[in-house]
Design a protein around this motif. Sequence first.
Motif: not given
Length: 459
Positions: A99-100, A108-114, A119-121, A197-201
């Motif tokens: 999720d983004v 805020r991006v989930g740990g599995g985000g590509r 970029v799309a969001a 890392v399960t989430g990034l800001r």
Amino acid sequence: MTTTSLEDLSRRLDRELGTDRVARPGDPRFAGTTAIWNAAVTARPALVVRPRTSEEVAVAVTAAAETGTGLSVRGGGHDWAGRALRDGGLVIDLDGMRDVRIEHDTARVGGGGRAADLVAAASARGLNAATGTSGQVGLAGLTLGGGYGPLLGSAGLATDNLLGAEVVLADGRIVSTEDDPELLWALRGGGGNFGVVTGLRVRLHPDRGLVGGMVVFAWAEAATVLERYAELLADPADGLTLLVELSVVPDVGPCLLVVPVWSGEPGGADEALSRVTRLGTPLVSTVGPTSQRDLLAMFDSGVPAGLHWTIRPRAVAALTPGIIEVVTRAAEARPGPGAGIGLRQFHGAATRVAAGATAFGLRTPHVAVEISAGRQADDDHAAHRAWTDEVGAALAPHALPGGYPNFLAPDQHDQIAHAYGDNAGRLLAVKERYDPLGVFTATPLPRRPTGTPTEEVVR
């Protein structure tokens, strides 16, 4: 890991997470959850967990620790060394956490985000993000290891734009870097060596209108183009970031492929990009208004998943005549069309981050050299591996110590020892604090001298 302990782990995960979260060999979901970019990797995990929350990740980490099971984390599965898969171990596949959420000028991006997810969001809000060149690379792995990309000159490395993270530690605790600046420091360049890392800001940047594309020069002009490219690097503009590939292009053959991206003030694009097209006589030029989504798609089409890869990195302070001779000779001796040499410019905003502000080790202007050999399953793998080693050895006398951690293999100890510069001792101290048993293995860290206390390493 014994059969009994594996069965115990399997039953425990089924009970605590549900059977829909666990995949095993022979399961229809197993192949998808263990698919990675580099087909040369042969590691086969015993189990895969597919969590949706940090709490579920914590359950998996704790269960693995209590049963003595080796652990690995799969984000985008794009690490060429295959560290997303642990042979006979448990894989935590974060693909269900992509999720983004955009919040003003941050995401805020989930740990599995590509990278492509972010970029799309961001583009939908008129914003750009500091990413690498591939949309399918896991954003966490890319960011934690550094992240050279087409906006490097104006926005810095991906890791420079990491503002915070949520992390599941080896003991199952869920922590935020808001409570521990030292952990954030280590994550910004020290890789995923401290927890899951399960989430990034991350920080975002206004999209002022990117201009870029691809310029192809004939191989006969390679030396001349590289000499002029070296002159351009000596007088760089922040807004212009360049990637050069000594490559083989279908219907063209061996050539020099230059990818310029202008991310500065719109009025400066024409002058900056004209310097690129004047490097030689272009055979093809697609330079024009573009977007991050288009740039990522262009790169992804050139390096599809499923090939067998070996990569060796070097870094050089400048593109000298001696280095130009080494790389052009090496390209002419390539073992196949998938073998090439990439030159990534490091300049501008990325160089203005203080050397000790993040764990990333090399902040002076340089050119990161990526020696890569991609081949099909039936090609001569030994010849391709030997070529990458030979080119790396030929560049060694010209190179800076160390190399880009995201591309270093675990056995390249001479380069690993210098990859983090003066930050190595501090980084090892954070590793000792958060993961003293070495549960997490991501980008390679320097080896602590036998019997050396943490305090001495830090000093």
